[in-house]
Design a protein around this motif. Structure first.
Motif, PDB file in Angstrom:
ATOM      1  N   VAL A   8       0.807  -1.217   0.000  1.00  0.00           N
ATOM      2  CA  VAL A   8       0.000   0.000   0.000  1.00  0.00           C
ATOM      3  C   VAL A   8       0.842   1.269   0.000  1.00  0.00           C
ATOM      4  N   GLY A   9       2.155   1.126   0.165  1.00  0.00           N
ATOM      5  CA  GLY A   9       2.988   2.321   0.173  1.00  0.00           C
ATOM      6  C   GLY A   9       4.450   1.985   0.359  1.00  0.00           C
ATOM      7  N   ALA A  10       5.262   3.052   0.373  1.00  0.00           N
ATOM      8  CA  ALA A  10       6.697   2.889   0.574  1.00  0.00           C
ATOM      9  C   ALA A  10       7.240   4.115   1.295  1.00  0.00           C
ATOM     10  N   LEU A  11       8.288   3.892   2.068  1.00  0.00           N
ATOM     11  CA  LEU A  11       8.956   4.985   2.758  1.00  0.00           C
ATOM     12  C   LEU A  11      10.038   5.552   1.835  1.00  0.00           C
ATOM     13  N   ALA A  12      10.123   6.873   1.797  1.00  0.00           N
ATOM     14  CA  ALA A  12      11.063   7.525   0.889  1.00  0.00           C
ATOM     15  C   ALA A  12      12.122   8.314   1.647  1.00  0.00           C
ATOM     16  N   GLY A  13      12.432   7.909   2.861  1.00  0.00           N
ATOM     17  CA  GLY A  13      13.478   8.566   3.639  1.00  0.00           C
ATOM     18  C   GLY A  13      12.923   9.544   4.648  1.00  0.00           C
ATOM     19  N   ALA A  14      13.838  10.321   5.222  1.00  0.00           N
ATOM     20  CA  ALA A  14      13.483  11.262   6.283  1.00  0.00           C
ATOM     21  C   ALA A  14      12.808  12.503   5.724  1.00  0.00           C
ATOM     22  N   PHE A  15      11.948  13.091   6.553  1.00  0.00           N
ATOM     23  CA  PHE A  15      11.371  14.399   6.275  1.00  0.00           C
ATOM     24  C   PHE A  15      11.689  15.258   7.491  1.00  0.00           C
ATOM     25  N   GLY A  16      12.699  16.087   7.369  1.00  0.00           N
ATOM     26  CA  GLY A  16      13.141  16.890   8.506  1.00  0.00           C
ATOM     27  C   GLY A  16      14.133  16.135   9.361  1.00  0.00           C
ATOM     28  N   VAL A  17      14.346  16.623  10.551  1.00  0.00           N
ATOM     29  CA  VAL A  17      15.380  16.053  11.420  1.00  0.00           C
ATOM     30  C   VAL A  17      14.819  15.433  12.698  1.00  0.00           C
ATOM     31  N   ARG A  18      13.501  15.354  12.828  1.00  0.00           N
ATOM     32  CA  ARG A  18      12.903  14.854  14.071  1.00  0.00           C
ATOM     33  C   ARG A  18      12.231  13.493  13.933  1.00  0.00           C
ATOM     34  N   GLY A  19      12.641  12.730  12.928  1.00  0.00           N
ATOM     35  CA  GLY A  19      12.140  11.370  12.818  1.00  0.00           C
ATOM     36  C   GLY A  19      10.918  11.186  11.942  1.00  0.00           C
ATOM     37  N   GLU A  20      10.381  12.250  11.347  1.00  0.00           N
ATOM     38  CA  GLU A  20       9.285  12.055  10.408  1.00  0.00           C
ATOM     39  C   GLU A  20       9.835  11.427   9.134  1.00  0.00           C
ATOM     40  N   VAL A  21       8.965  10.726   8.426  1.00  0.00           N
ATOM     41  CA  VAL A  21       9.357  10.084   7.167  1.00  0.00           C
ATOM     42  C   VAL A  21       8.525  10.639   6.021  1.00  0.00           C
ATOM     43  N   ARG A  22       9.061  10.474   4.827  1.00  0.00           N
ATOM     44  CA  ARG A  22       8.301  10.730   3.602  1.00  0.00           C
ATOM     45  C   ARG A  22       7.614   9.407   3.270  1.00  0.00           C
ATOM     46  N   LEU A  23       6.316   9.463   3.070  1.00  0.00           N
ATOM     47  CA  LEU A  23       5.536   8.255   2.793  1.00  0.00           C
ATOM     48  C   LEU A  23       4.838   8.416   1.459  1.00  0.00           C
ATOM     49  N   LYS A  24       5.084   7.477   0.557  1.00  0.00           N
ATOM     50  CA  LYS A  24       4.403   7.475  -0.736  1.00  0.00           C
ATOM     51  C   LYS A  24       3.291   6.435  -0.657  1.00  0.00           C
ATOM     52  N   SER A  25       2.069   6.870  -0.938  1.00  0.00           N
ATOM     53  CA  SER A  25       0.911   5.980  -0.873  1.00  0.00           C
ATOM     54  C   SER A  25       0.604   5.415  -2.260  1.00  0.00           C
ATOM     55  N   PHE A  26       0.312   4.124  -2.317  1.00  0.00           N
ATOM     56  CA  PHE A  26      -0.097   3.480  -3.561  1.00  0.00           C
ATOM     57  C   PHE A  26      -1.605   3.244  -3.589  1.00  0.00           C
ATOM     58  N   CYS A  27      -2.328   3.846  -2.682  1.00  0.00           N
ATOM     59  CA  CYS A  27      -3.776   3.663  -2.580  1.00  0.00           C
ATOM     60  C   CYS A  27      -4.505   4.572  -3.566  1.00  0.00           C
ATOM     61  N   ALA A  28      -5.663   4.134  -4.045  1.00  0.00           N
ATOM     62  CA  ALA A  28      -6.464   4.943  -4.956  1.00  0.00           C
ATOM     63  C   ALA A  28      -6.826   6.279  -4.307  1.00  0.00           C
ATOM     64  N   GLU A  29      -7.138   6.256  -3.036  1.00  0.00           N
ATOM     65  CA  GLU A  29      -7.314   7.472  -2.238  1.00  0.00           C
ATOM     66  C   GLU A  29      -6.092   7.535  -1.336  1.00  0.00           C
ATOM     67  N   PRO A  30      -5.072   8.319  -1.719  1.00  0.00           N
ATOM     68  CA  PRO A  30      -3.775   8.264  -1.029  1.00  0.00           C
ATOM     69  C   PRO A  30      -3.837   8.373   0.496  1.00  0.00           C
ATOM     70  N   GLU A  31      -4.713   9.218   1.023  1.00  0.00           N
ATOM     71  CA  GLU A  31      -4.777   9.385   2.479  1.00  0.00           C
ATOM     72  C   GLU A  31      -5.337   8.157   3.192  1.00  0.00           C
ATOM     73  N   ALA A  32      -5.955   7.242   2.471  1.00  0.00           N
ATOM     74  CA  ALA A  32      -6.511   6.030   3.081  1.00  0.00           C
ATOM     75  C   ALA A  32      -5.429   5.146   3.689  1.00  0.00           C
ATOM     76  N   ILE A  33      -4.192   5.304   3.263  1.00  0.00           N
ATOM     77  CA  ILE A  33      -3.109   4.472   3.805  1.00  0.00           C
ATOM     78  C   ILE A  33      -3.048   4.566   5.330  1.00  0.00           C
ATOM     79  N   GLY A  34      -3.381   5.728   5.871  1.00  0.00           N
ATOM     80  CA  GLY A  34      -3.359   5.892   7.321  1.00  0.00           C
ATOM     81  C   GLY A  34      -4.385   5.043   8.045  1.00  0.00           C
ATOM     82  N   THR A  35      -5.457   4.673   7.383  1.00  0.00           N
ATOM     83  CA  THR A  35      -6.512   3.877   8.020  1.00  0.00           C
ATOM     84  C   THR A  35      -6.187   2.387   8.064  1.00  0.00           C
TER      85      THR A  35
END
Length: 168
Positions: A8-35
């Protein structure tokens, strides 16, 4: 297939310096990956609770359980995330998860076997079925209603009407 995992997705590395990640969603509704969280690795050995924090270019900034530093986030770059199939929504009759098509035999409208689907690709111009004919190199068939009029998952069969000369 209730315990089958779907990417449903892949991690694309860090976003910032506090441990957030870049997340690429492969879902038809991209925000659905969180559910679908918690998500896991392909082998199911590691699980991650994923919380979307905000949309960013080509995906989302997200928090992933156990990741607290930029270095930890960067170490996961390229990691694919999977959800159990039974957590995903059911689809209308004319839609398919790519994984449903892989391994299906493809025949032409006259019944001649053309090969087997080994992958579904999309390079930006539409979906392509990658079909491996027996003993030959793979063929990319545009996955359109004109070229693929029938997909019958219950019979595990695909009927194609490919452009002339594509499989010769």
């Amino acid at each position: 297939m209730p315990d089958e995992l779907i990417c449903v997705g892949a991690l694309a590395g860090a976003f910032g310096v506090r441990g957030e990640v870049r997340l690429k969603s492969f879902c038809a509704e991209p925000e659905a990956i969180g559910t679908y969280s918690p998500l896991c690795t392909e082998d199911g050995d590691r699980q991650f609770t994923v919380t979307l924090t905000r949309p960013i270019g080509n995906g989302f900034a997200a928090r992933v359980s156990g990741i607290e530093t930029k270095e930890q986030a960067d170490a996961l770059k390229g990691l694919k995330l999977f959800a159990p199939r039974d957590r995903l929504p059911s689809l209308p009759d004319d839609e398919f998860y790519y994984t449903d098509l892989v391994g299906l035999p493809v025949s032409d409208t006259g019944g001649r076997v053309l090969g087997t689907v080994i992958a579904v690709q999309n390079h930006g111009a539409g979906d392509l079925l990658e079909i491996r004919p027996d003993g030959r190199e793979t063929v990319l068939l545009p996955f359109t209603r004109e070229n693929v009029p029938t997909v019958d998952l219950s019979k595990r069969a695909i009927v194609a009407d490919p452009p002339e000369g594509l499989f010769e």
